[in-house]
Design a protein around this motif. Structure first.
Motif, short mmCIF file in Angstrom:
data_model
loop_
_atom_site.label_atom_id
_atom_site.label_comp_id
_atom_site.label_asym_id
_atom_site.label_seq_id
_atom_site.Cartn_x
_atom_site.Cartn_y
_atom_site.Cartn_z
N THR A 135 0.84 -1.21 0.00
CA THR A 135 0.00 0.00 0.00
C THR A 135 0.87 1.25 0.00
N ARG A 136 1.93 1.25 0.82
CA ARG A 136 2.83 2.41 0.87
C ARG A 136 3.51 2.64 -0.48
N VAL A 137 4.01 1.56 -1.07
CA VAL A 137 4.73 1.69 -2.33
C VAL A 137 3.80 2.15 -3.45
N GLU A 138 2.60 1.58 -3.50
CA GLU A 138 1.64 1.98 -4.54
C GLU A 138 1.25 3.44 -4.38
N GLY A 139 1.03 3.87 -3.13
CA GLY A 139 0.63 5.25 -2.88
C GLY A 139 1.73 6.24 -3.24
N CYS A 140 2.95 5.94 -2.79
CA CYS A 140 4.08 6.83 -3.08
C CYS A 140 4.39 6.83 -4.57
N SER A 141 4.29 5.67 -5.21
CA SER A 141 4.56 5.58 -6.65
C SER A 141 3.57 6.39 -7.46
N SER A 142 2.29 6.30 -7.13
CA SER A 142 1.27 7.06 -7.86
C SER A 142 1.53 8.56 -7.74
N PHE A 143 1.87 8.99 -6.54
CA PHE A 143 2.18 10.41 -6.29
C PHE A 143 3.37 10.87 -7.11
N LEU A 144 4.48 10.11 -7.03
CA LEU A 144 5.71 10.55 -7.71
C LEU A 144 5.60 10.42 -9.23
N LYS A 145 4.87 9.43 -9.70
CA LYS A 145 4.69 9.33 -11.16
C LYS A 145 3.90 10.53 -11.69
N ALA A 146 2.90 10.95 -10.94
CA ALA A 146 2.14 12.15 -11.34
C ALA A 146 3.03 13.38 -11.30
N ALA A 147 3.90 13.45 -10.28
CA ALA A 147 4.82 14.58 -10.17
C ALA A 147 5.84 14.57 -11.30
N ILE A 148 6.32 13.38 -11.67
CA ILE A 148 7.27 13.27 -12.78
C ILE A 148 6.60 13.71 -14.08
N LYS A 149 5.37 13.29 -14.28
CA LYS A 149 4.63 13.67 -15.50
C LYS A 149 4.46 15.19 -15.56
N TRP A 150 4.11 15.79 -14.42
CA TRP A 150 4.00 17.26 -14.36
C TRP A 150 5.34 17.91 -14.69
N SER A 151 6.42 17.41 -14.10
CA SER A 151 7.74 18.03 -14.30
C SER A 151 8.18 17.94 -15.75
#
Length: 325
Positions: A135-151
């Motif tokens: 759950t932690r990995v999926e949550g953090c991954s979703s957040f950072l992937k969205a941030a990477i896409k924004w960047s």
């Protein structure tokens, strides 16, 4: 237009809502606070007060994660990253730091060790710990992937912020109960820390199935090279060999690692015939993993201008990773 103006006027400053919601969190009403964070930030977004929405979401994500409310915190983190894109916020160090502050709130917890798997209670503890880690990995991954896409869209490198890729690679590697070294490598090669990547690979070598260690190293080198990054490919190889020696381990000796050593030397000069000869000579070893063929095609294009048979092949892996992993 008049209604929109009225709506903007009656919305209070973000800090008022942040203070109010912090009290709800302190009272332990995490779910209630979550719904209020979402509705409050949505009203600010609707009024195009994006800065206020981001402040509310950042505060909520950090507070929920501080209280180990991973699902709630991850959801608000993801909304924060998505709001950055919706608001068309330019990528800069200040905004990167805001993302980093949320990222650092994601817990790092080790899976219980030395459990008796014949004991039902210990087995239950292990099962719960693994589920929580996923759950932690999926949550953090979703957040950072969205941030990477924004960047990637608003000012960083075309593959997204290297710093964000390093964060995601590190969290995936250190927190995943079952590490997918291919996915971890995808992010490390788009980051800027081949030394940490080398440590991850050497640690993986001690845990993987026999015959997977050379695949992991060669895959990592080829992924760097497919991006045209010969410098970090060489740096990674040097760091892996150095760390293996320091830990008194054996560097995997196989035809595949022999091939990649020759390849690194070949790419330092204009030697397409030698490159093609290497591919043919070591074809049986290269065929051990189907992705190696595509990576080598990309390397030929990057270093020697060899056009791929289908120019659409190989593109889009970045956005595929963002949406589907």
């Amino acid at each position: 237009m008049f209604r929109e103006r009225v709506r903007r006027v009656i919305l209070p400053p973000a800090q008022e809502n942040i203070d109010k919601l912090e009290k709800v969190i302190k009272e332990g009403n995490y779910y209630g606070a979550q719904q209020m964070y979402k509705s409050t930030s949505a009203r600010y977004v609707s009024a195009e007060r994006y800065s206020d929405a981001l402040n509310v979401l950042q505060s909520g994500a950090c507070l929920q994660l501080d209280k180990a409310q991973i699902t709630c915190g991850a959801e608000l983190s993801l909304l924060f990253a998505e709001t950055l894109a919706k608001a068309k916020v330019s990528y800069d160090e200040d905004t990167l730091d805001r993302v980093r502050k949320i990222y650092k709130k994601f817990p790092r917890l080790s899976v219980p060790q030395h459990l008796d798997l014949a004991d039902d209670d210990d087995l239950q503890k292990l099962s719960e710990a693994i589920a929580a880690a996923k759950t932690r990995v999926e949550g953090c991954s979703s957040f950072l992937k969205a941030a990477i896409k924004w960047s990637a869209e608003f000012g960083a490198h075309r593959y997204g912020s290297p710093e964000l890729h390093d964060m995601l690679a590190d969290y995936m590697y250190s927190e995943s109960p079952e590490v997918d070294i291919g996915k971890v490598s995808f992010h490390f090669v788009r980051g800027r820390n081949p030394k940490k990547f080398a440590s991850a690979l050497v640690n993986f070598m001690g845990k993987c199935y026999p015959g997977e260690d050379d695949l992991a190293i060669v895959r990592a080198i080829l992924m760097y090279l497919s991006l045209g990054n010969l410098r970090d490919a060489n740096k990674l190889m040097d760091e892996v060999k150095m760390e293996v020696e320091l830990k008194n381990l054996n560097f995997p000796s196989s035809e595949l690692t022999q091939f990649v050593n020759y390849l690194l030397l070949t790419l330092q000069r204009d030697a397409l015939p030698l490159f093609n000869m290497l591919r043919q000579t070591y074809k049986s070893s290269i065929d051990r993993e189907s992705t190696f063929i595509e990576l080598l095609d990309e390397i030929a294009e990057k270093f020697y201008g060899v056009r791929r048979r289908n120019p659409l092949e190989g593109i889009g892996d970045f956005f595929k990773m963002m949406g589907g992993e």
